[in-house]
Scaffold this motif. Structure first.
Motif, mmCIF file in Angstrom:
data_model
loop_
_atom_site.group_PDB
_atom_site.id
_atom_site.type_symbol
_atom_site.label_atom_id
_atom_site.label_comp_id
_atom_site.label_asym_id
_atom_site.label_seq_id
_atom_site.Cartn_x
_atom_site.Cartn_y
_atom_site.Cartn_z
ATOM 1 N N MET A 20 -14.541 -26.971 11.123
ATOM 2 C CA MET A 20 -13.578 -25.983 10.660
ATOM 3 C C MET A 20 -14.140 -24.593 10.938
ATOM 4 S SD MET A 20 -12.101 -25.170 6.855
ATOM 5 C CE MET A 20 -13.666 -24.811 6.142
ATOM 6 N N ALA A 21 -13.333 -23.747 11.529
ATOM 7 C CA ALA A 21 -13.721 -22.362 11.781
ATOM 8 C C ALA A 21 -13.130 -21.486 10.676
ATOM 9 C CB ALA A 21 -13.211 -21.913 13.141
ATOM 10 N N LEU A 22 -13.967 -20.657 10.069
ATOM 11 C CA LEU A 22 -13.504 -19.728 9.041
ATOM 12 C C LEU A 22 -13.591 -18.320 9.598
ATOM 13 C CD1 LEU A 22 -12.591 -19.060 6.157
ATOM 14 C CD2 LEU A 22 -15.016 -18.973 5.524
ATOM 15 N N HIS A 23 -12.472 -17.613 9.569
ATOM 16 C CA HIS A 23 -12.398 -16.232 10.040
ATOM 17 C C HIS A 23 -12.183 -15.337 8.826
ATOM 18 C CE1 HIS A 23 -11.704 -17.851 14.117
ATOM 19 N NE2 HIS A 23 -10.954 -18.755 13.486
ATOM 20 N N THR A 24 -12.996 -14.303 8.684
ATOM 21 C CA THR A 24 -12.834 -13.340 7.593
ATOM 22 C C THR A 24 -12.496 -11.992 8.211
ATOM 23 O OG1 THR A 24 -14.419 -14.542 6.233
ATOM 24 C CG2 THR A 24 -13.941 -12.271 5.599
ATOM 25 N N GLU A 25 -11.372 -11.422 7.775
ATOM 26 C CA GLU A 25 -10.887 -10.166 8.331
ATOM 27 C C GLU A 25 -10.348 -9.280 7.214
ATOM 28 O OE1 GLU A 25 -7.990 -10.953 11.389
ATOM 29 O OE2 GLU A 25 -9.243 -12.489 12.320
ATOM 30 N N ARG A 26 -10.182 -7.993 7.516
ATOM 31 C CA ARG A 26 -9.508 -7.057 6.608
ATOM 32 C C ARG A 26 -8.028 -7.061 6.949
ATOM 33 N NH1 ARG A 26 -10.053 -4.816 2.313
ATOM 34 N NH2 ARG A 26 -8.866 -2.999 2.805
ATOM 35 N N LEU A 27 -7.201 -6.926 5.935
ATOM 36 C CA LEU A 27 -5.772 -6.742 6.143
ATOM 37 C C LEU A 27 -5.377 -5.524 5.314
ATOM 38 C CD1 LEU A 27 -3.031 -9.486 6.087
ATOM 39 C CD2 LEU A 27 -2.634 -7.176 5.289
ATOM 40 N N ASP A 28 -5.142 -4.410 5.987
ATOM 41 C CA ASP A 28 -4.770 -3.166 5.316
ATOM 42 C C ASP A 28 -3.298 -2.889 5.549
ATOM 43 O OD1 ASP A 28 -7.375 -2.363 4.341
ATOM 44 O OD2 ASP A 28 -7.905 -1.957 6.426
ATOM 45 N N LEU A 29 -2.528 -2.881 4.476
ATOM 46 C CA LEU A 29 -1.111 -2.552 4.591
ATOM 47 C C LEU A 29 -0.956 -1.051 4.814
ATOM 48 C CD1 LEU A 29 0.638 -4.483 1.671
ATOM 49 C CD2 LEU A 29 0.737 -4.990 4.103
ATOM 50 N N PRO A 30 -0.155 -0.647 5.785
ATOM 51 C CA PRO A 30 0.151 0.780 5.913
ATOM 52 C C PRO A 30 0.932 1.246 4.682
ATOM 53 C CG PRO A 30 0.792 -0.434 7.898
ATOM 54 C CD PRO A 30 0.445 -1.448 6.845
ATOM 55 N N SER A 31 0.773 2.477 4.294
ATOM 56 C CA SER A 31 1.507 2.987 3.128
ATOM 57 C C SER A 31 2.949 3.315 3.517
ATOM 58 C CB SER A 31 0.814 4.213 2.542
ATOM 59 O OG SER A 31 0.774 5.240 3.502
ATOM 60 N N GLY A 32 3.779 3.359 2.516
ATOM 61 C CA GLY A 32 5.163 3.768 2.714
ATOM 62 C C GLY A 32 6.104 2.686 3.210
ATOM 63 N N LEU A 33 5.674 1.426 3.201
ATOM 64 C CA LEU A 33 6.545 0.342 3.667
ATOM 65 C C LEU A 33 7.422 -0.171 2.524
ATOM 66 C CD1 LEU A 33 4.031 -1.824 5.761
ATOM 67 C CD2 LEU A 33 5.471 0.072 6.545
ATOM 68 N N ASP A 34 8.656 -0.557 2.858
ATOM 69 C CA ASP A 34 9.487 -1.223 1.862
ATOM 70 C C ASP A 34 9.170 -2.716 1.902
ATOM 71 O OD1 ASP A 34 10.959 -2.450 3.961
ATOM 72 O OD2 ASP A 34 12.548 -0.954 3.866
ATOM 73 N N ARG A 35 9.809 -3.496 1.057
ATOM 74 C CA ARG A 35 9.423 -4.911 0.965
ATOM 75 C C ARG A 35 9.703 -5.688 2.245
ATOM 76 N NH1 ARG A 35 14.273 -7.920 -1.992
ATOM 77 N NH2 ARG A 35 13.016 -9.789 -1.714
ATOM 78 N N ALA A 36 10.756 -5.374 2.965
ATOM 79 C CA ALA A 36 11.030 -6.053 4.235
ATOM 80 C C ALA A 36 9.961 -5.698 5.271
ATOM 81 C CB ALA A 36 12.416 -5.683 4.752
ATOM 82 N N GLU A 37 9.557 -4.445 5.314
ATOM 83 C CA GLU A 37 8.519 -4.021 6.266
ATOM 84 C C GLU A 37 7.158 -4.620 5.908
ATOM 85 O OE1 GLU A 37 10.323 0.382 7.448
ATOM 86 O OE2 GLU A 37 9.260 0.108 5.537
ATOM 87 N N ILE A 38 6.867 -4.727 4.617
ATOM 88 C CA ILE A 38 5.612 -5.363 4.192
ATOM 89 C C ILE A 38 5.607 -6.820 4.650
ATOM 90 C CG2 ILE A 38 4.303 -6.190 2.184
ATOM 91 C CD1 ILE A 38 5.245 -3.597 0.734
ATOM 92 N N ARG A 39 6.682 -7.513 4.383
ATOM 93 C CA ARG A 39 6.803 -8.924 4.784
ATOM 94 C C ARG A 39 6.602 -9.078 6.280
ATOM 95 N NH1 ARG A 39 11.507 -11.655 6.446
ATOM 96 N NH2 ARG A 39 11.402 -13.901 6.135
ATOM 97 N N ARG A 40 7.276 -8.256 7.060
ATOM 98 C CA ARG A 40 7.174 -8.317 8.521
ATOM 99 C C ARG A 40 5.740 -8.028 8.976
ATOM 100 N NH1 ARG A 40 11.087 -5.299 9.335
ATOM 101 N NH2 ARG A 40 12.616 -6.924 9.628
ATOM 102 N N PHE A 41 5.098 -7.019 8.395
ATOM 103 C CA PHE A 41 3.730 -6.661 8.774
ATOM 104 C C PHE A 41 2.767 -7.828 8.523
ATOM 105 C CE2 PHE A 41 -0.498 -5.031 7.966
ATOM 106 C CZ PHE A 41 -0.703 -4.181 9.047
ATOM 107 N N VAL A 42 2.834 -8.414 7.326
ATOM 108 C CA VAL A 42 1.924 -9.506 6.971
ATOM 109 C C VAL A 42 2.170 -10.722 7.865
ATOM 110 C CG1 VAL A 42 1.232 -11.109 5.135
ATOM 111 C CG2 VAL A 42 1.575 -8.685 4.610
#
Length: 178
Positions: free
Chosen positions: A1-23
């Motif tokens: 099993m390969a484990l990848h650890t990364e940062r996920l930084d949400l850009p500010s100012g997104l609405d819930r649809a944009e947050i969902r799409r970004f993630v």
């Protein structure tokens, strides 16, 4: 099993649809597994004052884009064993304990949870919560509020065509926590 650890930084100012799409777009960049090796991902999504909040993929329930919110150094009692992932019930118990400890301080926490639910910029929210003295429960005010942020996001991804984040928020309202 390969484990990848990364940062996920949400850009500010997104609405819930944009947050969902970004993630979801971040998830779409994950490497595929194969018969010889599965791929696991941990994303550091919040750096709180005392600990990080992580979302982990793949999940036990195997719902495609689903993820678990977890901590490296806190264990919550599950049905049959301990887990690093807080359930909705853990959140309700924690918030209830905080509310019973100091209703005035809790009112500010409840206000910040509503702000996060409404996708308002959380940088000031985080600073306000770090000074809030509610030393009971599993998590600090900052940690529980940002955990709820990611639980709301998870609900929007998994149940977008239904109520999404509103179901969890309304559950907290029905428990008289908001």
């Amino acid at each position: 099993m390969a484990l990848h650890t990364e940062r996920l930084d949400l850009p500010s100012g997104l609405d819930r649809a944009e947050i969902r799409r970004f993630v979801i777009n971040v998830f779409l960049d994950e490497l595929p597994g194969d018969i010889n090796e599965s791929q696991r991902y941990e994303y550091i999504v919040e750096e709180c004052e005392n600990r990080d909040i992580i979302i982990a993929r793949q999940t036990q329930l195997n719902k495609g884009m689903d993820f678990r919110i977890q901590f490296r150094d806190i264990y919550f009692q599950g049905r049959t064993r301990r887990t690093r992932s807080p359930s909705h019930q853990h959140i309700v118990e924690d918030l209830t304990e905080k509310k019973n400890y100091d209703e005035a301080a809790y009112a500010l926490l409840a206000e910040k949870i509503t702000s996060i639910y409404n996708c308002e910029n959380d940088s000031q929210i985080t600073e306000d919560l770090r000074s809030l003295d509610l030393p009971v429960g599993y998590l600090l005010p900052e940690e529980i509020c940002l955990t709820l942020k990611w639980l709301f996001i998870e609900q929007d991804i998994t149940y977008w065509g239904y109520s999404g984040r509103a179901k969890l928020y309304n559950y907290l309202v029905s428990c008289e926590l908001l």
